[in-house]
Design a protein around this motif. Structure first.
Motif, PDB file in Angstrom:
ATOM      1  N   GLY A  33       5.963 -14.596  89.243  1.00 39.69           N
ATOM      2  CA  GLY A  33       6.501 -13.506  88.426  1.00 39.69           C
ATOM      3  C   GLY A  33       7.590 -12.804  89.219  1.00 39.69           C
ATOM      4  O   GLY A  33       7.300 -11.986  90.092  1.00 39.69           O
ATOM      5  N   ALA A  34       8.848 -13.143  88.939  1.00 39.90           N
ATOM      6  CA  ALA A  34       9.984 -12.633  89.709  1.00 39.90           C
ATOM      7  C   ALA A  34      10.584 -11.400  89.037  1.00 39.90           C
ATOM      8  O   ALA A  34      10.759 -11.367  87.818  1.00 39.90           O
ATOM      9  N   CYS A  35      10.901 -10.392  89.846  1.00 43.00           N
ATOM     10  CA  CYS A  35      11.453  -9.155  89.312  1.00 43.00           C
ATOM     11  C   CYS A  35      12.643  -8.705  90.157  1.00 43.00           C
ATOM     12  O   CYS A  35      12.555  -8.662  91.380  1.00 43.00           O
ATOM     13  N   ASN A  36      13.709  -8.357  89.491  1.00 37.84           N
ATOM     14  CA  ASN A  36      14.861  -7.726  90.113  1.00 37.84           C
ATOM     15  C   ASN A  36      14.807  -6.276  89.638  1.00 37.84           C
ATOM     16  O   ASN A  36      15.142  -6.000  88.479  1.00 37.84           O
ATOM     17  N   PRO A  37      14.337  -5.333  90.474  1.00 41.49           N
ATOM     18  CA  PRO A  37      14.108  -3.968  90.013  1.00 41.49           C
ATOM     19  C   PRO A  37      15.283  -3.291  89.300  1.00 41.49           C
ATOM     20  O   PRO A  37      15.071  -2.676  88.249  1.00 41.49           O
ATOM     21  N   PRO A  38      16.523  -3.384  89.803  1.00 41.23           N
ATOM     22  CA  PRO A  38      17.614  -2.728  89.071  1.00 41.23           C
ATOM     23  C   PRO A  38      17.809  -3.306  87.656  1.00 41.23           C
ATOM     24  O   PRO A  38      18.056  -2.555  86.699  1.00 41.23           O
ATOM     25  N   LEU A  39      17.682  -4.613  87.521  1.00 41.31           N
ATOM     26  CA  LEU A  39      17.830  -5.230  86.201  1.00 41.31           C
ATOM     27  C   LEU A  39      16.661  -4.856  85.288  1.00 41.31           C
ATOM     28  O   LEU A  39      16.859  -4.567  84.098  1.00 41.31           O
ATOM     29  N   ALA A  40      15.448  -4.847  85.834  1.00 41.04           N
ATOM     30  CA  ALA A  40      14.281  -4.461  85.039  1.00 41.04           C
ATOM     31  C   ALA A  40      14.431  -3.018  84.558  1.00 41.04           C
ATOM     32  O   ALA A  40      14.146  -2.703  83.401  1.00 41.04           O
ATOM     33  N   HIS A  41      14.910  -2.153  85.428  1.00 39.19           N
ATOM     34  CA  HIS A  41      15.104  -0.744  85.072  1.00 39.19           C
ATOM     35  C   HIS A  41      16.105  -0.609  83.932  1.00 39.19           C
ATOM     36  O   HIS A  41      15.880   0.153  82.979  1.00 39.19           O
ATOM     37  N   ARG A  42      17.200  -1.338  84.033  1.00 33.40           N
ATOM     38  CA  ARG A  42      18.215  -1.294  82.961  1.00 33.40           C
ATOM     39  C   ARG A  42      17.640  -1.802  81.641  1.00 33.40           C
ATOM     40  O   ARG A  42      17.862  -1.209  80.585  1.00 33.40           O
ATOM     41  N   ALA A  43      16.904  -2.910  81.691  1.00 26.46           N
ATOM     42  CA  ALA A  43      16.326  -3.477  80.471  1.00 26.46           C
ATOM     43  C   ALA A  43      15.321  -2.514  79.853  1.00 26.46           C
ATOM     44  O   ALA A  43      15.313  -2.313  78.626  1.00 26.46           O
ATOM     45  N   LEU A  44      14.487  -1.891  80.670  1.00 27.60           N
ATOM     46  CA  LEU A  44      13.508  -0.931  80.158  1.00 27.60           C
ATOM     47  C   LEU A  44      14.184   0.302  79.575  1.00 27.60           C
ATOM     48  O   LEU A  44      13.672   0.926  78.639  1.00 27.60           O
ATOM     49  N   GLY A  45      15.355   0.642  80.114  1.00 27.09           N
ATOM     50  CA  GLY A  45      16.121   1.771  79.565  1.00 27.09           C
ATOM     51  C   GLY A  45      16.648   1.494  78.173  1.00 27.09           C
ATOM     52  O   GLY A  45      16.834   2.408  77.376  1.00 27.09           O
ATOM     53  N   VAL A  46      16.860   0.232  77.866  1.00 26.80           N
ATOM     54  CA  VAL A  46      17.338  -0.162  76.533  1.00 26.80           C
ATOM     55  C   VAL A  46      16.176  -0.284  75.566  1.00 26.80           C
ATOM     56  O   VAL A  46      16.245   0.190  74.435  1.00 26.80           O
ATOM     57  N   GLN A  47      15.111  -0.934  76.022  1.00 26.66           N
ATOM     58  CA  GLN A  47      13.974  -1.227  75.129  1.00 26.66           C
ATOM     59  C   GLN A  47      12.693  -1.201  75.954  1.00 26.66           C
ATOM     60  O   GLN A  47      12.442  -2.106  76.737  1.00 26.66           O
ATOM     61  N   ARG A  48      11.889  -0.160  75.785  1.00 30.91           N
ATOM     62  CA  ARG A  48      10.673  -0.017  76.583  1.00 30.91           C
ATOM     63  C   ARG A  48       9.706  -1.184  76.391  1.00 30.91           C
ATOM     64  O   ARG A  48       9.007  -1.575  77.315  1.00 30.91           O
ATOM     65  N   MET A  49       9.662  -1.759  75.193  1.00 28.38           N
ATOM     66  CA  MET A  49       8.746  -2.875  74.943  1.00 28.38           C
ATOM     67  C   MET A  49       9.170  -4.155  75.654  1.00 28.38           C
ATOM     68  O   MET A  49       8.406  -5.114  75.698  1.00 28.38           O
ATOM     69  N   LEU A  78      15.294 -16.858  95.389  1.00 26.09           N
ATOM     70  CA  LEU A  78      15.124 -15.691  94.520  1.00 26.09           C
ATOM     71  C   LEU A  78      15.420 -14.401  95.289  1.00 26.09           C
ATOM     72  O   LEU A  78      16.108 -13.501  94.778  1.00 26.09           O
ATOM     73  N   ALA A  79      14.917 -14.312  96.510  1.00 30.50           N
ATOM     74  CA  ALA A  79      15.138 -13.111  97.329  1.00 30.50           C
ATOM     75  C   ALA A  79      16.625 -12.880  97.577  1.00 30.50           C
ATOM     76  O   ALA A  79      17.091 -11.733  97.544  1.00 30.50           O
ATOM     77  N   GLU A  80      17.377 -13.959  97.803  1.00 25.18           N
ATOM     78  CA  GLU A  80      18.819 -13.828  98.022  1.00 25.18           C
ATOM     79  C   GLU A  80      19.525 -13.230  96.812  1.00 25.18           C
ATOM     80  O   GLU A  80      20.583 -12.633  96.944  1.00 25.18           O
ATOM     81  N   GLN A  81      18.932 -13.380  95.636  1.00 15.67           N
ATOM     82  CA  GLN A  81      19.516 -12.848  94.403  1.00 15.67           C
ATOM     83  C   GLN A  81      18.882 -11.510  93.988  1.00 15.67           C
ATOM     84  O   GLN A  81      19.096 -11.036  92.878  1.00 15.67           O
ATOM     85  N   GLY A  82      18.076 -10.925  94.876  1.00 18.75           N
ATOM     86  CA  GLY A  82      17.499  -9.615  94.618  1.00 18.75           C
ATOM     87  C   GLY A  82      16.177  -9.615  93.869  1.00 18.75           C
ATOM     88  O   GLY A  82      15.725  -8.564  93.413  1.00 18.75           O
ATOM     89  N   PHE A  83      15.550 -10.786  93.747  1.00 18.00           N
ATOM     90  CA  PHE A  83      14.262 -10.880  93.057  1.00 18.00           C
ATOM     91  C   PHE A  83      13.121 -10.882  94.073  1.00 18.00           C
ATOM     92  O   PHE A  83      13.167 -11.605  95.063  1.00 18.00           O
ATOM     93  N   GLY A  84      12.108 -10.095  93.786  1.00 19.21           N
ATOM     94  CA  GLY A  84      10.872 -10.148  94.541  1.00 19.21           C
ATOM     95  C   GLY A  84       9.828 -10.829  93.677  1.00 19.21           C
ATOM     96  O   GLY A  84       9.955 -10.840  92.449  1.00 19.21           O
ATOM     97  N   VAL A  85       8.824 -11.394  94.296  1.00 23.68           N
ATOM     98  CA  VAL A  85       7.748 -12.032  93.539  1.00 23.68           C
ATOM     99  C   VAL A  85       6.594 -11.034  93.451  1.00 23.68           C
ATOM    100  O   VAL A  85       5.974 -10.696  94.448  1.00 23.68           O
ATOM    101  N   LEU A  86       6.345 -10.546  92.236  1.00 22.56           N
ATOM    102  CA  LEU A  86       5.304  -9.548  91.994  1.00 22.56           C
ATOM    103  C   LEU A  86       3.942 -10.178  91.740  1.00 22.56           C
ATOM    104  O   LEU A  86       2.914  -9.593  92.062  1.00 22.56           O
ATOM    105  N   THR A  87       3.960 -11.347  91.120  1.00 19.91           N
ATOM    106  CA  THR A  87       2.707 -12.026  90.784  1.00 19.91           C
ATOM    107  C   THR A  87       2.822 -13.501  91.115  1.00 19.91           C
ATOM    108  O   THR A  87       3.915 -14.062  91.166  1.00 19.91           O
ATOM    109  N   GLU A  88       1.665 -14.100  91.335  1.00 22.05           N
ATOM    110  CA  GLU A  88       1.607 -15.541  91.594  1.00 22.05           C
ATOM    111  C   GLU A  88       0.342 -16.070  90.931  1.00 22.05           C
ATOM    112  O   GLU A  88      -0.747 -15.562  91.182  1.00 22.05           O
ATOM    113  N   ILE A  89       0.506 -17.058  90.080  1.00 26.84           N
ATOM    114  CA  ILE A  89      -0.632 -17.668  89.396  1.00 26.84           C
ATOM    115  C   ILE A  89      -0.681 -19.140  89.763  1.00 26.84           C
ATOM    116  O   ILE A  89       0.252 -19.889  89.462  1.00 26.84           O
ATOM    117  N   ASP A  90      -1.759 -19.538  90.418  1.00 34.15           N
ATOM    118  CA  ASP A  90      -1.974 -20.939  90.768  1.00 34.15           C
ATOM    119  C   ASP A  90      -2.673 -21.587  89.571  1.00 34.15           C
ATOM    120  O   ASP A  90      -3.904 -21.520  89.453  1.00 34.15           O
TER     121      ASP A  90
END
Length: 133
Positions: free
Chosen positions: A56-72, A24-36
């Motif tokens: 819970g994996a997040c790629n910040p640039p992609l998340a930013h773009r998605a939130l720019g389209v639809q905040r929900m 995931l890290a190689e593809q720009g995703f960080g793990v924000l949450t972990e649920i056992d």
């Protein structure tokens, strides 16, 4: 459309978790949450189950773009990646990533298509890397 992008690995659960994080890290995703999930079910319900971890994996640039389209769209973020022991074959570990194309389908927002396509490509690359190692 499939719910998940997935693979089945012949490696122990702990190794699969470490390799999943790295892929995931190689593809720009960080793990924000972990649920056992296994530990939670044991603690809260007294139920035994196989190893089951939700990342819970997040790629910040992609998340930013998605939130720019639809905040929900934050309701569908981060992208969940599940690493779990296969109950049908305990020597196998399953890795399953949420299919980002579901964001478009659920919201009906066509402007999310390019973001979902890119996120899906990155998650597929991470999952494929696991399958090749």
């Amino acid at each position: 459309m499939s719910l998940a992008i997935s693979t089945s690995l012949s490696i122990p659960f702990t190794e699969a978790v470490a390799r999943t994080r790295a892929a995931l890290a190689e593809q720009g995703f960080g793990v924000l949450t972990e649920i056992d999930v296994q530990a939670t079910m044991k603690a809260k319900l007294g139920e035994e189950m196989e190893d089951y971890l939700i990342l819970g994996a997040c790629n910040p640039p992609l998340a930013h773009r998605a939130l720019g389209v639809q905040r929900m769209i934050g309701l569908l973020l981060p992208c969940n990646v599940v690493v779990r022991t296969d109950p049908a074959s305990p020597s196998r570990t399953l890795v399953e990533a949420m299919n980002p194309d579901l964001m478009v389908q659920v919201t009906g927002e066509p402007d999310l298509e390019p973001v979902a396509r890119e996120a899906a490509a990155k998650l597929r690359a991470a999952i494929e890397k696991l399958s090749q190692s």
